[in-house]
Each structure stands twice: as structure tokens, then as C-alpha cells.
Scaffold this motif. Sequence first.
Motif, PDB file in Angstrom:
ATOM      1  N   GLY A  33      96.464  35.849 117.503  1.00 22.43           N
ATOM      2  CA  GLY A  33      96.181  34.155 118.092  1.00 22.43           C
ATOM      3  C   GLY A  33      96.390  33.415 116.946  1.00 22.43           C
ATOM      4  N   ALA A  34      96.635  32.289 117.281  1.00 21.09           N
ATOM      5  CA  ALA A  34      96.668  30.893 116.477  1.00 21.09           C
ATOM      6  C   ALA A  34      95.506  30.095 117.042  1.00 21.09           C
ATOM      7  CB  ALA A  34      98.179  30.376 116.546  1.00 21.09           C
ATOM      8  N   PRO A  35      94.536  29.872 116.107  1.00 20.14           N
ATOM      9  CA  PRO A  35      93.347  29.233 116.500  1.00 20.14           C
ATOM     10  C   PRO A  35      93.650  27.463 116.573  1.00 20.14           C
ATOM     11  CG  PRO A  35      93.054  29.950 114.239  1.00 20.14           C
ATOM     12  CD  PRO A  35      94.319  30.660 114.799  1.00 20.14           C
ATOM     13  N   ALA A  36      94.654  27.275 115.809  1.00 17.06           N
ATOM     14  CA  ALA A  36      94.975  25.734 115.788  1.00 17.06           C
ATOM     15  C   ALA A  36      95.763  25.445 117.274  1.00 17.06           C
ATOM     16  CB  ALA A  36      95.928  25.416 114.599  1.00 17.06           C
ATOM     17  N   CYS A  37      96.474  26.419 117.830  1.00 18.38           N
ATOM     18  CA  CYS A  37      96.896  26.087 119.101  1.00 18.38           C
ATOM     19  C   CYS A  37      96.367  26.815 120.324  1.00 18.38           C
ATOM     20  CB  CYS A  37      98.374  25.941 119.192  1.00 18.38           C
ATOM     21  SG  CYS A  37      99.116  27.279 118.169  1.00 18.38           S
ATOM     22  N   GLY A  38      95.460  27.660 120.147  1.00 25.80           N
ATOM     23  CA  GLY A  38      94.919  28.206 121.230  1.00 25.80           C
ATOM     24  C   GLY A  38      96.052  29.387 121.934  1.00 25.80           C
ATOM     25  N   PHE A  58     105.230  42.655 125.587  1.00 27.47           N
ATOM     26  CA  PHE A  58     104.472  41.616 124.981  1.00 27.47           C
ATOM     27  C   PHE A  58     104.023  40.893 126.408  1.00 27.47           C
ATOM     28  CE2 PHE A  58     106.269  37.538 125.845  1.00 27.47           C
ATOM     29  CZ  PHE A  58     107.527  37.704 126.245  1.00 27.47           C
ATOM     30  N   LYS A  59     102.888  40.117 125.837  1.00 27.47           N
ATOM     31  CA  LYS A  59     102.383  39.202 126.995  1.00 27.47           C
ATOM     32  C   LYS A  59     101.951  38.283 125.970  1.00 27.47           C
ATOM     33  CE  LYS A  59     101.279  37.734 130.870  1.00 27.47           C
ATOM     34  NZ  LYS A  59     101.665  37.703 132.084  1.00 27.47           N
ATOM     35  N   THR A  60     102.309  37.045 126.299  1.00 31.71           N
ATOM     36  CA  THR A  60     101.953  35.810 125.385  1.00 31.71           C
ATOM     37  C   THR A  60     101.478  34.681 126.130  1.00 31.71           C
ATOM     38  OG1 THR A  60     103.256  36.485 123.644  1.00 31.71           O
ATOM     39  CG2 THR A  60     102.734  34.069 123.596  1.00 31.71           C
ATOM     40  N   PHE A  61     100.363  34.144 125.812  1.00 32.12           N
ATOM     41  CA  PHE A  61      99.882  32.681 126.534  1.00 32.12           C
ATOM     42  C   PHE A  61      99.970  31.642 125.299  1.00 32.12           C
ATOM     43  CE2 PHE A  61      97.799  35.891 129.142  1.00 32.12           C
ATOM     44  CZ  PHE A  61      98.332  35.376 130.466  1.00 32.12           C
ATOM     45  N   GLY A  62     101.160  30.966 125.523  1.00 29.07           N
ATOM     46  CA  GLY A  62     101.246  29.958 124.567  1.00 29.07           C
ATOM     47  C   GLY A  62     102.362  29.054 124.777  1.00 29.07           C
ATOM     48  N   CYS A  63     102.982  28.499 123.794  1.00 35.87           N
ATOM     49  CA  CYS A  63     104.078  27.592 123.977  1.00 35.87           C
ATOM     50  C   CYS A  63     105.459  28.462 123.791  1.00 35.87           C
ATOM     51  CB  CYS A  63     104.221  26.394 122.810  1.00 35.87           C
ATOM     52  SG  CYS A  63     104.533  27.456 121.019  1.00 35.87           S
ATOM     53  N   GLY A  64     106.515  27.586 124.310  1.00 33.90           N
ATOM     54  CA  GLY A  64     107.757  28.180 124.549  1.00 33.90           C
ATOM     55  C   GLY A  64     108.112  28.795 123.274  1.00 33.90           C
ATOM     56  N   GLU A  96     116.870  33.212 114.091  1.00 32.15           N
ATOM     57  CA  GLU A  96     117.778  33.541 115.180  1.00 32.15           C
ATOM     58  C   GLU A  96     117.078  32.455 116.556  1.00 32.15           C
ATOM     59  OE1 GLU A  96     119.760  35.811 115.786  1.00 32.15           O
ATOM     60  OE2 GLU A  96     119.624  35.626 118.141  1.00 32.15           O
ATOM     61  N   LEU A  97     116.194  31.895 116.259  1.00 35.49           N
ATOM     62  CA  LEU A  97     115.604  31.163 117.419  1.00 35.49           C
ATOM     63  C   LEU A  97     115.719  29.312 117.109  1.00 35.49           C
ATOM     64  CD1 LEU A  97     112.302  32.701 118.716  1.00 35.49           C
ATOM     65  CD2 LEU A  97     114.518  32.854 119.926  1.00 35.49           C
ATOM     66  N   HIS A  98     116.357  29.504 115.823  1.00 33.27           N
ATOM     67  CA  HIS A  98     116.418  27.909 115.497  1.00 33.27           C
ATOM     68  C   HIS A  98     115.072  27.268 115.457  1.00 33.27           C
ATOM     69  CE1 HIS A  98     120.557  29.008 114.954  1.00 33.27           C
ATOM     70  NE2 HIS A  98     120.744  29.017 116.550  1.00 33.27           N
ATOM     71  N   LEU A  99     113.958  27.807 115.283  1.00 29.17           N
ATOM     72  CA  LEU A  99     112.613  27.320 115.240  1.00 29.17           C
ATOM     73  C   LEU A  99     112.567  25.973 114.180  1.00 29.17           C
ATOM     74  CD1 LEU A  99     110.104  30.037 115.679  1.00 29.17           C
ATOM     75  CD2 LEU A  99     111.374  28.919 117.478  1.00 29.17           C
ATOM     76  N   PRO A 100     112.102  24.630 114.798  1.00 28.45           N
ATOM     77  CA  PRO A 100     111.938  23.701 113.803  1.00 28.45           C
ATOM     78  C   PRO A 100     110.569  24.146 113.038  1.00 28.45           C
ATOM     79  CG  PRO A 100     111.040  23.256 115.954  1.00 28.45           C
ATOM     80  CD  PRO A 100     111.806  24.462 116.149  1.00 28.45           C
ATOM     81  N   PRO A 101     110.586  23.344 111.872  1.00 23.13           N
ATOM     82  CA  PRO A 101     109.470  23.673 110.729  1.00 23.13           C
ATOM     83  C   PRO A 101     108.034  23.583 111.543  1.00 23.13           C
ATOM     84  CG  PRO A 101     110.975  22.173 109.794  1.00 23.13           C
ATOM     85  CD  PRO A 101     111.448  22.263 111.139  1.00 23.13           C
ATOM     86  N   VAL A 102     107.822  22.739 112.418  1.00 26.27           N
ATOM     87  CA  VAL A 102     106.350  22.874 113.106  1.00 26.27           C
ATOM     88  C   VAL A 102     106.169  24.091 113.918  1.00 26.27           C
ATOM     89  CG1 VAL A 102     106.138  20.271 112.956  1.00 26.27           C
ATOM     90  CG2 VAL A 102     107.182  21.413 115.050  1.00 26.27           C
ATOM     91  N   LYS A 103     107.200  24.633 114.204  1.00 30.31           N
ATOM     92  CA  LYS A 103     107.033  26.028 115.209  1.00 30.31           C
ATOM     93  C   LYS A 103     107.366  27.287 114.437  1.00 30.31           C
ATOM     94  CE  LYS A 103     106.105  23.941 118.935  1.00 30.31           C
ATOM     95  NZ  LYS A 103     104.568  24.310 119.601  1.00 30.31           N
ATOM     96  N   ILE A 104     107.233  27.169 112.932  1.00 30.19           N
ATOM     97  CA  ILE A 104     107.522  28.204 112.362  1.00 30.19           C
ATOM     98  C   ILE A 104     106.248  29.260 112.485  1.00 30.19           C
ATOM     99  CG2 ILE A 104     107.681  29.129 109.774  1.00 30.19           C
ATOM    100  CD1 ILE A 104     110.315  28.168 110.724  1.00 30.19           C
ATOM    101  N   HIS A 105     105.246  28.664 112.529  1.00 31.12           N
ATOM    102  CA  HIS A 105     103.919  29.522 112.876  1.00 31.12           C
ATOM    103  C   HIS A 105     103.979  30.564 114.086  1.00 31.12           C
ATOM    104  CE1 HIS A 105     102.915  25.903 115.247  1.00 31.12           C
ATOM    105  NE2 HIS A 105     102.083  27.174 116.001  1.00 31.12           N
ATOM    106  N   CYS A 106     104.965  30.173 114.877  1.00 31.27           N
ATOM    107  CA  CYS A 106     105.143  30.861 116.201  1.00 31.27           C
ATOM    108  C   CYS A 106     105.587  32.420 115.593  1.00 31.27           C
ATOM    109  CB  CYS A 106     105.723  30.231 117.329  1.00 31.27           C
ATOM    110  SG  CYS A 106     104.945  29.039 117.824  1.00 31.27           S
TER     111      CYS A 106
ATOM    112  N   ARG B 162      92.765  25.470 126.586  1.00 32.25           N
ATOM    113  CA  ARG B 162      93.858  25.728 126.742  1.00 32.25           C
ATOM    114  C   ARG B 162      93.786  26.420 128.424  1.00 32.25           C
ATOM    115  NH1 ARG B 162      96.333  23.196 124.105  1.00 32.25           N
ATOM    116  NH2 ARG B 162      97.618  23.678 122.436  1.00 32.25           N
ATOM    117  N   PHE B 163      92.638  27.242 128.260  1.00 25.12           N
ATOM    118  CA  PHE B 163      92.570  28.044 129.558  1.00 25.12           C
ATOM    119  C   PHE B 163      92.238  26.985 130.821  1.00 25.12           C
ATOM    120  CE2 PHE B 163      90.082  29.782 132.984  1.00 25.12           C
ATOM    121  CZ  PHE B 163      90.279  30.967 132.975  1.00 25.12           C
ATOM    122  N   LEU B 164      91.373  25.797 130.660  1.00 21.91           N
ATOM    123  CA  LEU B 164      91.072  24.822 131.463  1.00 21.91           C
ATOM    124  C   LEU B 164      92.278  24.102 131.928  1.00 21.91           C
ATOM    125  CD1 LEU B 164      87.461  24.046 130.090  1.00 21.91           C
ATOM    126  CD2 LEU B 164      87.724  25.264 132.378  1.00 21.91           C
ATOM    127  N   ASP B 165      93.091  23.859 131.134  1.00 17.53           N
ATOM    128  CA  ASP B 165      94.279  23.023 131.181  1.00 17.53           C
ATOM    129  C   ASP B 165      95.159  23.880 132.316  1.00 17.53           C
ATOM    130  OD1 ASP B 165      93.500  21.036 129.631  1.00 17.53           O
ATOM    131  OD2 ASP B 165      95.043  21.600 127.795  1.00 17.53           O
TER     132      ASP B 165
END
Lengths: 134, 176
Positions: A33-38, A58-64, A96-106, B162-165
Motif C-alpha cells: 500500500g501507499a500511505p500517502a494516497c491510501g 490482482f485487486k487494487t483499490f487506488g487511482c487509475g 510502458e504506461l507513460h506514467l508522469p513523474p507524479v505517478k511513478i510511485h504507482c 478513501r474508504f468513506l469517499d
Amino acid sequence: MAYSEKVIEHYENPRNVGTLDKNDEHVGTGLVGAPACGDVMRLQIKVSDSGVIEDAKFKTFGCGSAIASSSLATEWLKGKTIDEAEQIKNSMIAEELHLPPVKIHCSVLAEDAIKSAIADFRSKQAAKKALSGQ
Amino acid sequence: MIDPFQTLGVEARFDLDPDDLARRHRDLSRALHPDRYAGAPAAERRLSLSRAIEVNDAFRVLKDPIRRAEALLRRAGVPVGETAEPKPSPDLLMEMMERREELGDARRRKDLAAVHALADAIRLREREVLASMGRQFAASDPDTTKLAAVLPELGELRYLRRFLDEASAIEEELSS
């Protein structure tokens, strides 16, 4: 933020979403998990007796980008040996996904998930070996 | 980054009184309102406008407990953000994965009551985490060396948020 076409494609049609039996001795599970984005990401591999990854889920709850990174990772993992799988680097996913710098952490998260699934599989195998050696 | 506590002229603490904060914001916004500067020289008008924007930004930061905690940590020189924070505990990850899956199941079943129940439980947790963070921040004042200990709870708070959102998006979807 504008997502790349490849991210959107994986986001809309994620590959290999699902669960493998985490108690199966052939299955390795990585949960990271990434604590800075939940974000939370689970990646599982099923390894054959000859050491080839025959299935990955896989199962991911997060951004695109996090979803796309893990979806791509499972695609790449299938058919690889464990040793080959270990060579997958976050930079390859990001490229491969052309991730921008702010999304490298994904992509870093996806690499962590692969490593932790492999570690889990190996520790299961080691435990099995130890048990049968007794 | 501008210190939002300083901008609003409130004490730099985690457990701010929300009413007091809102009052402070309202008073400053009133004082900086463009109408008051209608006849003022251009430079002064620009200055008051940029101050008004700063005040609004600071208010948004301080209203949100996650951003307020981040601001307090930054002030004390504790790095926050992607690479700076400790990894979430396996227990938390496991729990959040399970809760999110339950939420997804409830959505598929169109079970609004189950969504409410899941959200209520997480809201309760959120309150506990906020209270505990308030205690930790208070205990580390003025000795800020202990502040890094707040980071795991800040991470947890983001997971709960995140969960609550997600839960409110589903509640909206299912009740429409």
C-alpha cells in the motif's frame, strides 16, 4: 490529470482481476500500500512445480495508474519463471504506461507487490521443504 | 509553502476548534473583501486579493484533518508524502482490502443498508484515530522530535478517508 491511453485502456479493461487461494502452497500473495494516497494493492501468482508462473491475479483499490500498473504486471508475469519475474522493474512499467513523474510511485507499488508475492511464495516453499526434511 | 496557521492567525495545533477556525476565516475574508478596496490604489487591491486567496487556501488546509496534520508535520520539519512515510502495517492493509471488498460486494447486491453499516464502522474508527492523533500532537508540543510517531496514524486516516469517499459515492449511486 491526463492519463495516457494505455493507462485508460487498462483501467477500463483491467486484466486478471480476482483472487487466488492464498492458502494454496503454489500461490504467493503480495499485499502492499501507499500511505500517502491510501491505495491498497494485492497481487497473487500461482507457480507450477517447474517454477513457471501459470496464473496471476490482482485487486487494487487506488487511482487509475495504480490499477493499470498492477494489471500490466499480471499480464507480464504470466508465463515467466520466478527468476524472470524478479527482473521486472518499476521503470519498465512506468515506461510502458507513460506514467508522469507524479505517478511513478504507482509503478513502484506494483514492483513491490511482485517482489512481495514472490517472497511469500518462496517462504511457503521453504517451509514445505523444512517440513518434509524432518 | 506558506504556513496556513500563520495566515489565519490561529494557534498551530491539531485539535483546532472548527467554529473558531470558521469565525477567523469569515472575519479575515470580510476584512479583505474586494468591495472594501474598490477605491484603493491598484497595488493595494492586488495585495488584498492575493491575501484573500491565501486565506481561503489556508482555511481549506486547516479544515481538513489530513492536510492540517501534514501542515503541522511540515512546520516541524517532518517530511510527509509518497516516499517519506513508513509503509502501512500488513494488518491495516489486510483490513482495508477486506473492507473495500465488502463494500464492493454490498454495491453489487445494491444493499444500501450494508454500505451504511460499513461506513458507520469506519467513521467510528476515524473518530478514534483523530482523537489519538490529537493526543499525540499535544504530547509532542513543544518537543517535536516525537512527531514522526504520528505518521502511521496519518496514513491510516488517509485509508479511512478513501474508504468513506468511496462509500458516499456508492450511497449516492444506490439512492438515486
